[in-house]
Design an enzyme around this catalytic site. Structure first.
Site, PDB file in Angstrom:
ATOM      1  N   CYS A  31      13.880 -35.173   7.303  1.00 59.70           N
ATOM      2  CA  CYS A  31      13.885 -36.776   7.278  1.00 59.70           C
ATOM      3  C   CYS A  31      12.279 -37.182   7.452  1.00 59.70           C
ATOM      4  O   CYS A  31      11.311 -36.795   8.309  1.00 59.70           O
ATOM      5  CB  CYS A  31      14.384 -37.221   8.582  1.00 59.70           C
ATOM      6  SG  CYS A  31      13.842 -38.875   9.289  1.00 59.70           S
ATOM      7  N   CYS A  34      10.802 -39.125  10.042  1.00 55.40           N
ATOM      8  CA  CYS A  34      10.826 -38.199  11.471  1.00 55.40           C
ATOM      9  C   CYS A  34       9.607 -37.321  11.520  1.00 55.40           C
ATOM     10  O   CYS A  34       8.752 -37.204  12.676  1.00 55.40           O
ATOM     11  CB  CYS A  34      12.026 -37.140  11.565  1.00 55.40           C
ATOM     12  SG  CYS A  34      13.415 -37.890  11.406  1.00 55.40           S
TER      13      CYS A  34
END
Length: 106
Positions: A31, A34
């Site tokens: 991600c 993230c």
């Protein structure tokens, strides 16, 4: 600064049973956002050391907990107080905004 890593197996002990406020970062290695929010979470952990426990939970390795809390997109950060979710943050946000949310609950 101590950021702990939690799993489906120890989430209840380390987060729900915690005596202090806990910020849990639900993330995954693949991600991009993230990875962008990770340094912000680290800065918040440093700024609130002793008052806030910061935890990271990899949603790919720990799907049961992510499912239990309805994590539909990542990064999602949940703030737990006395075992209950008191704030939910979804997506990237700057340190100042994240600190405001945390400080409301401290």
């Amino acid at each position: 600064m101590s950021i702990i890593h939690v799993t489906d197996g120890d989430f209840k002990d380390k987060v729900i049973g915690a005596e202090k406020l806990v910020l849990v970062d639900f993330w995954a290695a693949w991600c991009g956002p993230c990875r962008m929010v990770a340094p912000v979470v680290e800065e918040v952990a440093k700024a609130t050391e002793g008052k806030l426990q910061v935890a990271k939970l990899d949603v790919d390795a720990n799907p049961a907990t992510a499912s239990e809390y309805g994590i539909m997109s990542i990064p999602t950060l949940l703030l737990f107080k006395d075992g209950e979710v008191v704030e939910k943050l979804v997506g990237f946000m700057p340190k100042e905004a994240m600190m405001q949310v945390v400080e409301r609950q401290l």
